[in-house]
Design a protein around this motif. Structure first.
Motif, mmCIF file in Angstrom:
data_model
loop_
_atom_site.group_PDB
_atom_site.id
_atom_site.type_symbol
_atom_site.label_atom_id
_atom_site.label_comp_id
_atom_site.label_asym_id
_atom_site.label_seq_id
_atom_site.Cartn_x
_atom_site.Cartn_y
_atom_site.Cartn_z
ATOM 1 N N GLY A 20 0.789 -1.221 0.000
ATOM 2 C CA GLY A 20 0.000 0.000 0.000
ATOM 3 C C GLY A 20 0.820 1.269 0.000
ATOM 4 N N HIS A 21 2.132 1.154 -0.074
ATOM 5 C CA HIS A 21 2.999 2.332 0.013
ATOM 6 C C HIS A 21 3.638 2.711 -1.318
ATOM 7 C CE1 HIS A 21 2.284 2.078 4.222
ATOM 8 N NE2 HIS A 21 2.935 0.937 4.355
ATOM 9 N N ALA A 22 3.286 2.032 -2.405
ATOM 10 C CA ALA A 22 3.778 2.441 -3.724
ATOM 11 C C ALA A 22 3.111 3.758 -4.104
ATOM 12 C CB ALA A 22 3.472 1.376 -4.764
ATOM 13 N N LYS A 23 3.906 4.760 -4.369
ATOM 14 C CA LYS A 23 3.378 6.072 -4.750
ATOM 15 C C LYS A 23 3.478 6.331 -6.249
ATOM 16 C CE LYS A 23 2.155 7.875 -0.774
ATOM 17 N NZ LYS A 23 0.755 8.294 -0.504
ATOM 18 N N MET A 24 4.493 5.729 -6.896
ATOM 19 C CA MET A 24 4.706 6.038 -8.311
ATOM 20 C C MET A 24 5.430 4.887 -8.987
ATOM 21 S SD MET A 24 6.186 9.570 -9.954
ATOM 22 C CE MET A 24 7.741 9.604 -9.061
ATOM 23 N N VAL A 25 5.080 4.639 -10.248
ATOM 24 C CA VAL A 25 5.764 3.658 -11.082
ATOM 25 C C VAL A 25 6.114 4.343 -12.400
ATOM 26 C CG1 VAL A 25 5.626 1.453 -12.307
ATOM 27 C CG2 VAL A 25 4.521 1.716 -10.065
ATOM 28 N N THR A 26 7.410 4.345 -12.751
ATOM 29 C CA THR A 26 7.848 4.867 -14.044
ATOM 30 C C THR A 26 7.860 3.732 -15.054
ATOM 31 O OG1 THR A 26 9.191 6.643 -13.113
ATOM 32 C CG2 THR A 26 9.783 5.859 -15.311
ATOM 33 N N LEU A 27 7.259 3.977 -16.224
ATOM 34 C CA LEU A 27 7.251 2.955 -17.273
ATOM 35 C C LEU A 27 7.245 3.612 -18.645
ATOM 36 C CD1 LEU A 27 4.111 2.934 -18.414
ATOM 37 C CD2 LEU A 27 3.710 1.564 -16.380
ATOM 38 N N ALA A 28 7.549 2.783 -19.645
ATOM 39 C CA ALA A 28 7.515 3.214 -21.045
ATOM 40 C C ALA A 28 6.194 2.749 -21.644
ATOM 41 C CB ALA A 28 8.690 2.623 -21.802
ATOM 42 N N PRO A 29 5.275 3.661 -21.956
ATOM 43 C CA PRO A 29 3.925 3.257 -22.344
ATOM 44 C C PRO A 29 3.840 2.572 -23.700
ATOM 45 C CG PRO A 29 4.183 5.625 -22.602
ATOM 46 C CD PRO A 29 5.412 5.124 -21.892
ATOM 47 N N ALA A 51 1.190 7.007 -12.307
ATOM 48 C CA ALA A 51 1.838 6.415 -13.474
ATOM 49 C C ALA A 51 2.684 7.495 -14.127
ATOM 50 C CB ALA A 51 0.811 5.865 -14.454
ATOM 51 N N ALA A 52 3.990 7.252 -14.211
ATOM 52 C CA ALA A 52 4.917 8.237 -14.740
ATOM 53 C C ALA A 52 5.511 7.743 -16.054
ATOM 54 C CB ALA A 52 6.031 8.522 -13.739
ATOM 55 N N VAL A 53 5.565 8.608 -17.034
ATOM 56 C CA VAL A 53 6.157 8.286 -18.329
ATOM 57 C C VAL A 53 7.637 8.632 -18.279
ATOM 58 C CG1 VAL A 53 6.160 8.808 -20.795
ATOM 59 C CG2 VAL A 53 3.988 8.701 -19.542
ATOM 60 N N GLY A 54 8.490 7.630 -18.507
ATOM 61 C CA GLY A 54 9.914 7.897 -18.457
ATOM 62 C C GLY A 54 10.731 6.756 -18.999
ATOM 63 N N HIS A 55 12.013 7.028 -19.270
ATOM 64 C CA HIS A 55 12.882 6.039 -19.906
ATOM 65 C C HIS A 55 12.121 5.390 -21.061
ATOM 66 C CE1 HIS A 55 16.378 6.092 -17.216
ATOM 67 N NE2 HIS A 55 15.506 6.397 -16.268
ATOM 68 N N VAL A 77 -0.781 1.550 -17.169
ATOM 69 C CA VAL A 77 -1.115 2.928 -16.779
ATOM 70 C C VAL A 77 -2.537 2.988 -16.239
ATOM 71 C CG1 VAL A 77 -1.531 5.260 -17.635
ATOM 72 C CG2 VAL A 77 0.546 4.037 -18.313
ATOM 73 N N ARG A 78 -3.461 2.360 -16.945
ATOM 74 C CA ARG A 78 -4.863 2.364 -16.496
ATOM 75 C C ARG A 78 -5.001 1.690 -15.129
ATOM 76 N NH1 ARG A 78 -5.363 0.627 -21.944
ATOM 77 N NH2 ARG A 78 -6.002 2.367 -23.294
ATOM 78 N N MET A 79 -4.321 0.572 -14.947
ATOM 79 C CA MET A 79 -4.396 -0.132 -13.684
ATOM 80 C C MET A 79 -3.849 0.722 -12.538
ATOM 81 S SD MET A 79 -2.452 -3.615 -12.498
ATOM 82 C CE MET A 79 -0.886 -2.713 -12.416
ATOM 83 N N LEU A 80 -2.695 1.343 -12.762
ATOM 84 C CA LEU A 80 -2.110 2.185 -11.727
ATOM 85 C C LEU A 80 -3.028 3.349 -11.374
ATOM 86 C CD1 LEU A 80 1.560 2.203 -13.047
ATOM 87 C CD2 LEU A 80 0.782 1.142 -10.919
ATOM 88 N N ALA A 81 -3.597 3.964 -12.400
ATOM 89 C CA ALA A 81 -4.518 5.072 -12.144
ATOM 90 C C ALA A 81 -5.714 4.609 -11.323
ATOM 91 C CB ALA A 81 -4.968 5.692 -13.465
#
Length: 391
Positions: free
Chosen positions: A160-169, A188-192, A178-182
């Protein structure tokens, strides 16, 4: 650290949500700000010549003080958090780097305990769901497509402590993740990413709300192929991370991004690795080794920048003295904007009655850090202020 049952700071410049006020008074009771304004009284701490701002909030940091959040060792994570606290970061989201899934779940278990004891504010998974073409200081052989089931495994490991996940969409499963995280209330962060403009817009529509260290580890802007940068900058739903160290971004590029997005959409971060607060040398970053020379962290073969050696007091100072931002703008991007992203505006991010007494005191001329208070306790420098002897 000294526990303050009740104290008052007088004579300081206060950077408040409504503006900057000179010579004002701030009262602390226990862990909270109990009041703003009022007449100076004997026994107050005299902060004349100093400026008080809210404690800094770092959304993206991998370590410091020679220690790493990716080690899976609680004592190292505590040292890293303490190092950044001494430089004004009172709220920290610990960032991981690409590793074996089982290793990442073990790291998450350790970091979750530190969230539960209020040392950390959450966990940010940066990798392994990122592009081989833009992996930077992440081991390519450990990268994975963002299959929603695998992303969910990491998220669940954070209890329950995950605040952000960076992924390549653009990768298989990216938009579904992204939809699941939202839906889970996780950023959901766009990066790398090697994403194009259209796919990045689809990710934003799917719920992505953050650009991980904008410009770095993503395609640049071309006049017929604007790529992810333009999509992320132009959409008001997106907050963009910027690394203000003079290395990751040319100052003019940072100024352009800041002027486009504005302080309410810019989160100034460190992306610091273990060398923050330390000297040059070799340091681990997850499963990789990083060489630091003249304060710049690089992979040993020179192929990529590998995080930074920044602390947020340096970011604060650079933003004011190099980029000419106002105190209000700088505080918004270092404090209020990241606090809002984390859903913590009821307790941090601004100097207001009832919020946690997380304060940074700087010299009003040089903006050098002088003292730090977290949850009503002086972590740095509080004993150095004189006491008012008469009203």
């Amino acid at each position: 650290m000294t526990v303050l049952d009740r104290t008052a700071l007088s004579g300081a410049r206060l950077v408040l949500p409504g503006g900057v006020v000179d010579g004002d008074r701030l009262t602390v009771e226990g862990t909270r700000i109990a009041g703003l304004g009022g007449e100076t009284r004997p026994g107050d701490l005299d902060l004349t010549g100093h400026t008080v701002v809210p404690g800094f909030v770092d959304l993206h940091v991998h370590g410091g003080g020679g220690a790493s959040y990716t080690s899976g060792i609680a004592e190292e994570a505590l040292l890293a958090a303490r190092t950044h606290l001494e430089h004004g970061t009172t709220t920290t989201v610990a960032s991981t780097v690409t590793g074996e899934i089982d290793d990442l779940t073990r790291q998450a278990a350790v970091l979750s305990e530190l969230v539960e004891d209020a040392t950390l504010a959450g966990i940010h998974f940066e990798g392994p769901f990122i592009s081989h073409n833009r992996c930077g200081a992440h081991r390519p052989d450990l990268l994975r497509d963002p299959d929603p089931a695998l992303v969910r495994k990491l998220v669940d490991a954070a209890r329950g402590h995950a605040k952000m996940v960076t992924l390549a969409p653009e990768l298989p499963g990216g938009l579904d993740s992204v939809r699941m995280l939202a839906d889970l209330g996780i950023i959901a962060a766009v990066g790398h990413t090697d994403s194009d403009y259209t796919t990045t817009l689809e990710a934003i529509d799917a719920g992505a709300t953050v650009a991980t260290h904008l410009f770095n580890a993503m395609p640049g802007i071309a006049h017929r192929a604007p790529g992810p940068i333009v999509a992320l900058l132009e959409d008001e739903r997106v907050t963009v991370e910027l690394i203000n160290d003079g290395v990751h971004l040319h100052p003019s590029v940072l100024d352009l991004a800041y002027g486009t997005a504005g302080p309410n959409r810019v989160a100034l971060i460190t992306d610091a690795m273990g060398a923050a607060g330390m000297g040059d040398g070799l340091y681990p970053l997850g499963p990789l080794q990083v060489r630091v020379e003249n304060g710049v962290a690089m992979l040993p073969d020179g192929s990529s920048i590998a995080g930074s050696t920044l602390t947020l007091d340096r970011v604060f100072q650079r933003s004011l003295l190099v980029h000419g931002l106002t105190l209000a703008q700088t505080v918004e991007s270092l404090c209020a904007t990241p606090a809002r992203l984390l859903g913590l505006t009821d307790s941090i991010g601004s100097l207001e009655t009832g919020k946690l007494a997380d304060l940074v005191v700087v010299d009003s001329d040089s903006y050098d850090l002088v003292a730090v208070m977290r949850h009503g306790r002086w972590a740095v420098g509080g004993d150095s202020f004189p006491t008012v002897t008469s009203a």
